[in-house]
Design an enzyme around this catalytic site. Structure first.
Site, PDB file in Angstrom:
ATOM      1  N   GLN A  63       0.825  -1.207   0.000  1.00  0.00           N
ATOM      2  CA  GLN A  63       0.000   0.000   0.000  1.00  0.00           C
ATOM      3  C   GLN A  63       0.860   1.259   0.000  1.00  0.00           C
ATOM      4  O   GLN A  63       1.144   1.810  -1.049  1.00  0.00           O
ATOM      5  CB  GLN A  63      -0.960  -0.020   1.192  1.00  0.00           C
ATOM      6  N   ASP A  64       1.316   1.704   1.175  1.00  0.00           N
ATOM      7  CA  ASP A  64       2.291   2.802   1.162  1.00  0.00           C
ATOM      8  C   ASP A  64       3.462   2.419   2.056  1.00  0.00           C
ATOM      9  O   ASP A  64       3.388   1.444   2.791  1.00  0.00           O
ATOM     10  CB  ASP A  64       1.671   4.157   1.519  1.00  0.00           C
ATOM     11  N   PRO A  65       4.571   3.146   1.982  1.00  0.00           N
ATOM     12  CA  PRO A  65       5.775   2.714   2.701  1.00  0.00           C
ATOM     13  C   PRO A  65       5.586   2.745   4.218  1.00  0.00           C
ATOM     14  O   PRO A  65       4.745   3.470   4.750  1.00  0.00           O
ATOM     15  CB  PRO A  65       6.825   3.749   2.268  1.00  0.00           C
TER      16      PRO A  65
END
EC number: 3.2.2.27
Length: 226
Positions: A63-65
């Site tokens: 998804q995101d870091p």
């Protein structure tokens, strides 16, 4: 075209688009304003650096870091050596230990060896502000990673996409199931892993699908020394 296409071509084309210039300008302006942005600028595109377009065998969508210090380095689910293994990756290792004979859970969360074998570890959004999950959502990264997936979808055949959780599954709706293999499970997060990620056997299934195409399987065992 597929044999000669590279990430340099794909990303170079996107860099000419206004939306992507705005994304990169936004991230740079945040850094210039003194905000701590992960991963460091040199690592943002590591997923493409370690796994060339023509070498991709498997795609894992994140998804995101990670948004804690020293965690994110441009490969989804992976953290740098010396950093505690995050909970989702703990569950990925737990599944690997059940699924792959002889798998030993490493004392680190560094997955670069996967990337170097053709596993594209791609987050949907490639940057994040420290301590603020999803803070760079809807800044253009999603369009960029849609284009990346579309390029793989159109110009490669027989890829295996591992889509864990509703976010990745929605992102993967465009994938042509006639050309590629799509394996779906709940997200490995502690919130959902017990709903079917644990027991999904995606790692052995991936290797069976690769071998059926005459392609070398992935050695899922990270080095025990980080």
């Amino acid at each position: 075209m597929s044999e000669s296409l590279t990430w340099h071509d794909v990303i170079g084309n996107e860099k000419q688009q206004a939306y992507f210039q705005q994304t990169l300008q936004f991230v740079e302006s945040q850094r210039q304003a003194g905000k701590v942005i992960y991963p460091p600028a040199k690592d943002v595109f590591n997923a493409f650096r370690f796994t060339e377009f023509g070498d991709v065998k498997v795609v894992i969508l994140g998804q995101d870091p990670y948004h804690g210090p020293n965690q994110a380095h441009g490969l989804c689910f992976s953290v740098l050596p010396g950093v505690k293994t995050p909970p989702s990756l703990v569950n990925i290792y737990k599944e690997l230990a059940q699924d792959i004979p002889g798998f030993q859970i490493p004392p680190h969360g560094y997955l670069q060896s996967w990337a170097q074998q053709g596993v594209l570890l791609l987050n949907t959004v490639l940057t994040v502000e420290q301590g603020m999950a999803h803070s760079h959502a809807n800044t253009g990264w999603e369009t960029f990673t849609d284009r990346v997936i579309d390029a793989l979808n159109q110009h490669r055949n027989g890829l295996i996409f591992l889509l864990w959780g509703s976010h990745a599954q929605k992102k993967g709706q465009m994938i042509d199931r006639q050309r590629h293999h799509v394996l779906m499970a709940p997200h490995p997060s502690p919130l959902s892993a017990h709903r079917g990620f644990l027991g999904c056997r995606h790692f052995s299934k991936t290797n069976q699908l690769l071998q059926a195409q005459g392609i070398a399987p992935i050695n899922w065992q990270p080095e025990l020394e980080s």
